[in-house]
Design an enzyme around this catalytic site. Structure first.
Site, PDB file in Angstrom:
ATOM      1  N   HIS A  25     -12.236  -6.852  -1.754  1.00  0.00           N
ATOM      2  CA  HIS A  25     -11.538  -6.016  -0.771  1.00  0.00           C
ATOM      3  C   HIS A  25     -12.259  -6.116   0.573  1.00  0.00           C
ATOM      4  O   HIS A  25     -13.446  -6.425   0.635  1.00  0.00           O
ATOM      5  CB  HIS A  25     -11.536  -4.551  -1.216  1.00  0.00           C
ATOM      6  CG  HIS A  25     -10.541  -4.240  -2.286  1.00  0.00           C
ATOM      7  ND1 HIS A  25      -9.660  -3.190  -2.209  1.00  0.00           N
ATOM      8  CD2 HIS A  25     -10.273  -4.846  -3.470  1.00  0.00           C
ATOM      9  CE1 HIS A  25      -8.901  -3.150  -3.287  1.00  0.00           C
ATOM     10  NE2 HIS A  25      -9.270  -4.152  -4.072  1.00  0.00           N
ATOM     11  N   GLY A  26     -11.546  -5.780   1.642  1.00  0.00           N
ATOM     12  CA  GLY A  26     -12.170  -5.715   2.955  1.00  0.00           C
ATOM     13  C   GLY A  26     -12.802  -7.014   3.385  1.00  0.00           C
ATOM     14  O   GLY A  26     -13.928  -7.039   3.880  1.00  0.00           O
ATOM     15  N   GLY A  27     -12.079  -8.120   3.233  1.00  0.00           N
ATOM     16  CA  GLY A  27     -12.672  -9.414   3.507  1.00  0.00           C
ATOM     17  C   GLY A  27     -12.365 -10.010   4.869  1.00  0.00           C
ATOM     18  O   GLY A  27     -12.798 -11.133   5.164  1.00  0.00           O
ATOM     19  N   SER A  28     -11.622  -9.293   5.710  1.00  0.00           N
ATOM     20  CA  SER A  28     -11.272  -9.849   7.021  1.00  0.00           C
ATOM     21  C   SER A  28     -12.525 -10.174   7.823  1.00  0.00           C
ATOM     22  O   SER A  28     -13.433  -9.356   7.923  1.00  0.00           O
ATOM     23  CB  SER A  28     -10.403  -8.855   7.805  1.00  0.00           C
ATOM     24  OG  SER A  28      -9.176  -8.645   7.158  1.00  0.00           O
ATOM     25  N   ASN A  65      -7.933  -9.428  -1.260  1.00  0.00           N
ATOM     26  CA  ASN A  65      -6.935  -8.740  -0.442  1.00  0.00           C
ATOM     27  C   ASN A  65      -7.006  -9.204   1.009  1.00  0.00           C
ATOM     28  O   ASN A  65      -8.090  -9.287   1.585  1.00  0.00           O
ATOM     29  CB  ASN A  65      -7.165  -7.231  -0.494  1.00  0.00           C
ATOM     30  CG  ASN A  65      -6.851  -6.639  -1.846  1.00  0.00           C
ATOM     31  OD1 ASN A  65      -6.595  -7.353  -2.817  1.00  0.00           O
ATOM     32  ND2 ASN A  65      -6.843  -5.318  -1.924  1.00  0.00           N
ATOM     33  N   GLU A  87      -8.266   2.522   5.908  1.00  0.00           N
ATOM     34  CA  GLU A  87      -6.988   1.929   5.538  1.00  0.00           C
ATOM     35  C   GLU A  87      -6.049   3.051   5.121  1.00  0.00           C
ATOM     36  O   GLU A  87      -6.388   3.869   4.264  1.00  0.00           O
ATOM     37  CB  GLU A  87      -7.134   0.923   4.395  1.00  0.00           C
ATOM     38  CG  GLU A  87      -5.800   0.267   4.028  1.00  0.00           C
ATOM     39  CD  GLU A  87      -5.927  -0.781   2.930  1.00  0.00           C
ATOM     40  OE1 GLU A  87      -5.471  -1.901   3.148  1.00  0.00           O
ATOM     41  OE2 GLU A  87      -6.478  -0.466   1.872  1.00  0.00           O
ATOM     42  N   ASP A 135      -5.031  -8.402   4.704  1.00  0.00           N
ATOM     43  CA  ASP A 135      -4.069  -7.566   5.420  1.00  0.00           C
ATOM     44  C   ASP A 135      -4.287  -7.640   6.928  1.00  0.00           C
ATOM     45  O   ASP A 135      -3.399  -8.036   7.676  1.00  0.00           O
ATOM     46  CB  ASP A 135      -4.189  -6.117   4.928  1.00  0.00           C
ATOM     47  CG  ASP A 135      -3.079  -5.220   5.450  1.00  0.00           C
ATOM     48  OD1 ASP A 135      -2.093  -5.732   6.001  1.00  0.00           O
ATOM     49  OD2 ASP A 135      -3.191  -3.989   5.306  1.00  0.00           O
ATOM     50  N   THR A 136      -5.471  -7.266   7.390  1.00  0.00           N
ATOM     51  CA  THR A 136      -5.743  -7.223   8.826  1.00  0.00           C
ATOM     52  C   THR A 136      -5.456  -8.569   9.500  1.00  0.00           C
ATOM     53  O   THR A 136      -4.798  -8.621  10.549  1.00  0.00           O
ATOM     54  CB  THR A 136      -7.201  -6.815   9.084  1.00  0.00           C
ATOM     55  OG1 THR A 136      -7.439  -5.535   8.479  1.00  0.00           O
ATOM     56  CG2 THR A 136      -7.500  -6.737  10.558  1.00  0.00           C
ATOM     57  N   ASP A 175      -1.235  -1.536  -3.978  1.00  0.00           N
ATOM     58  CA  ASP A 175      -2.610  -1.465  -3.484  1.00  0.00           C
ATOM     59  C   ASP A 175      -3.150  -0.038  -3.603  1.00  0.00           C
ATOM     60  O   ASP A 175      -2.509   0.839  -4.180  1.00  0.00           O
ATOM     61  CB  ASP A 175      -2.615  -1.961  -2.031  1.00  0.00           C
ATOM     62  CG  ASP A 175      -3.973  -2.461  -1.575  1.00  0.00           C
ATOM     63  OD1 ASP A 175      -4.896  -2.551  -2.392  1.00  0.00           O
ATOM     64  OD2 ASP A 175      -4.092  -2.778  -0.366  1.00  0.00           O
ATOM     65  N   HIS A 176      -4.313   0.188  -3.015  1.00  0.00           N
ATOM     66  CA  HIS A 176      -5.054   1.455  -3.091  1.00  0.00           C
ATOM     67  C   HIS A 176      -4.193   2.701  -3.333  1.00  0.00           C
ATOM     68  O   HIS A 176      -3.370   3.070  -2.498  1.00  0.00           O
ATOM     69  CB  HIS A 176      -5.820   1.683  -1.780  1.00  0.00           C
ATOM     70  CG  HIS A 176      -6.907   0.701  -1.539  1.00  0.00           C
ATOM     71  ND1 HIS A 176      -8.195   0.896  -1.960  1.00  0.00           N
ATOM     72  CD2 HIS A 176      -6.886  -0.498  -0.907  1.00  0.00           C
ATOM     73  CE1 HIS A 176      -8.936  -0.142  -1.605  1.00  0.00           C
ATOM     74  NE2 HIS A 176      -8.152  -1.000  -0.969  1.00  0.00           N
ATOM     75  N   SER A 201       0.846  -1.198   0.000  1.00  0.00           N
ATOM     76  CA  SER A 201       0.000   0.000   0.000  1.00  0.00           C
ATOM     77  C   SER A 201       0.880   1.245   0.000  1.00  0.00           C
ATOM     78  O   SER A 201       2.105   1.168   0.104  1.00  0.00           O
ATOM     79  CB  SER A 201      -0.898   0.000   1.240  1.00  0.00           C
ATOM     80  OG  SER A 201      -0.105   0.138   2.419  1.00  0.00           O
ATOM     81  N   GLU A 225     -11.405   0.544  -8.680  1.00  0.00           N
ATOM     82  CA  GLU A 225     -12.510   0.317  -7.748  1.00  0.00           C
ATOM     83  C   GLU A 225     -13.688   1.206  -8.100  1.00  0.00           C
ATOM     84  O   GLU A 225     -13.526   2.397  -8.381  1.00  0.00           O
ATOM     85  CB  GLU A 225     -12.065   0.596  -6.309  1.00  0.00           C
ATOM     86  CG  GLU A 225     -13.155   0.332  -5.267  1.00  0.00           C
ATOM     87  CD  GLU A 225     -12.633   0.467  -3.844  1.00  0.00           C
ATOM     88  OE1 GLU A 225     -13.327   1.078  -3.019  1.00  0.00           O
ATOM     89  OE2 GLU A 225     -11.532  -0.038  -3.567  1.00  0.00           O
ATOM     90  N   ASP A 227      -7.459   3.790  -7.069  1.00  0.00           N
ATOM     91  CA  ASP A 227      -8.623   3.815  -6.185  1.00  0.00           C
ATOM     92  C   ASP A 227      -9.353   5.153  -6.349  1.00  0.00           C
ATOM     93  O   ASP A 227      -8.987   6.156  -5.748  1.00  0.00           O
ATOM     94  CB  ASP A 227      -8.195   3.619  -4.732  1.00  0.00           C
ATOM     95  CG  ASP A 227      -9.384   3.572  -3.769  1.00  0.00           C
ATOM     96  OD1 ASP A 227     -10.527   3.778  -4.221  1.00  0.00           O
ATOM     97  OD2 ASP A 227      -9.157   3.331  -2.572  1.00  0.00           O
ATOM     98  N   HIS A 258     -12.933  -2.329   5.353  1.00  0.00           N
ATOM     99  CA  HIS A 258     -11.563  -2.561   5.829  1.00  0.00           C
ATOM    100  C   HIS A 258     -11.551  -2.641   7.358  1.00  0.00           C
ATOM    101  O   HIS A 258     -12.303  -1.935   8.019  1.00  0.00           O
ATOM    102  CB  HIS A 258     -10.641  -1.411   5.399  1.00  0.00           C
ATOM    103  CG  HIS A 258     -10.330  -1.409   3.937  1.00  0.00           C
ATOM    104  ND1 HIS A 258     -10.418  -0.288   3.151  1.00  0.00           N
ATOM    105  CD2 HIS A 258      -9.922  -2.402   3.114  1.00  0.00           C
ATOM    106  CE1 HIS A 258     -10.066  -0.579   1.920  1.00  0.00           C
ATOM    107  NE2 HIS A 258      -9.766  -1.856   1.864  1.00  0.00           N
TER     108      HIS A 258
END
Length: 340
Positions: free
Chosen positions: A249-252, A271, A169, A273-274, A95-96, A53, A161, A131, A212
């Site tokens: 995106h934001g799948g945690s 993606n 994020e 990350d978290t 990334d973004h 990122s 996006e 983004d 996110h």
């Protein structure tokens, strides 16, 4: 194996879509987290995507330098050396990148790749994300049309996006509301403005409630069926089945059935990350608590060099993150699908 060439990256994406799986795209911030991601892919016998990122790129350049291009180039060059020792293929991705950072991040990196290609070399990165979620859709698509032309000349894939990913994020925050759900009209406008591959290949991060960060169960309402609606609407208009290569995106914290449903609609990249940040940090915290009097010089003592040597807890951190990456490969069904 070496870093993916443009042709191999295209093959990876095609295989994922045809085979009903997606690649974990792991955010890294250091050589050690990069090694953890590579180890996780290798353990799962999965190819994958390594990404950085804007904040990660700044960090990689040094906390007093904070130059995104320097950090990105350093990561890519280091990755080329160490990835060659692993029996999997990886692609490098940024990334973004919001509008205000295009000139300091994505555009110069694309230009570096264009110059490399002109010399007969491979591009530095295999894909870059624009983004435009924070600007009006019309402006988002105008910039995307400009960028995809430059990416195509550099032999790299563009990611873009439409819609908004909630949460925060790298200092960019969005509310959790109806804007989190991309509409069919937005998707059709995208296809009309950027094409469906004929102007250059791109990945589309369409939103279906993505957020996110980490939230308690029930706070985030994912609707993967939105992705099917977008694919069907654009497919009907342009005569293609699943015309978009989609990104999650934001799948945690997402439920496994939600992940699998999204993949069935054409998601080829997710993606992560978290979750991997926590998997890396948790063993470090455990080490510090267990070796409190070893990592600190308490009451005039000398501590324990073996306890405070960064390699001592770094090995555990790498193993913890690698395990989470391997789990992601299992969850996304990419485990056991490596090209090599």
């Amino acid at each position: 194996m070496p870093i993916a060439t443009p042709e191999v990256y295209a093959e990876m994406l095609d295989r994922a879509k045809a085979g009903g799986f997606a690649y974990p795209a792991i955010n890294v911030t250091s050589s050690q987290t990069l090694n953890a991601a590579l180890r996780g892919f290798a353990e799962a016998e999965s190819d994958g995507i390594i990404q950085v990122s804007t904040g990660g790129a700044e960090f990689l350049s040094g906390t007093t330098i904070k130059d995104m291009v320097t950090g990105s180039v350093a990561l890519a060059e280091y990755a080329r050396v160490v990835a060659a020792k692993y029996p999997v293929t990886v692609a490098l991705h940024t990334d973004h990148c919001p509008k205000d950072k295009l000139d300091g991040f994505m555009r110069p990196l694309v230009e570096i790749s264009r110059e490399r290609v002109a010399r007969g070399e491979e591009p530095l990165f295999q894909s870059h994300m624009w983004d435009g979620s924070a600007v009006p859709l019309e402006e988002n698509l105008e910039i995307a049309a400009e960028l995809i032309e430059k990416c195509a000349a550099a032999r790299v894939v563009m990611e873009m996006e439409i819609g908004v990913v909630g949460g925060e994020e790298d200092g960019v925050a969005h509310e959790i509301n109806e804007k989190l759900y991309t509409t069919a009209a937005d998707a059709i406008a995208t296809a009309e403005a950027v094409g469906l591959g004929e102007r250059g290949r791109y990945l589309l991060a369409a939103t279906f409630g993505n957020v996110h960060g980490v939230y308690k169960p029930g706070a985030v309402k994912l609707r993967p069926s939105v992705l099917k609606e977008l694919q069907d609407a654009v497919g009907a208009k342009f005569g293609q089945d699943k015309p978009f290569d989609l990104v999650f995106h934001g799948g945690s914290g997402s439920l496994l059935e939600e992940i699998h449903e999204a993949i069935s609609y054409g998601v080829v990249k997710m993606n992560i990350d978290t979750d991997t940040q926590y998997a890396f940090t948790r063993p470090v915290a455990d080490h510090m608590f267990r070796n409190y009097d070893g990592v600190l010089k308490v009451d005039g003592e000398v501590g324990n060099k073996k306890a405070y040597d960064p390699r001592a807890y770094g090995k555990s951190a790498e193993a913890g993150m690698a395990s989470r990456v391997a789990q992601a490969c299992q969850d996304l069904k990419s485990a056991g699908t490596k090209l090599a």
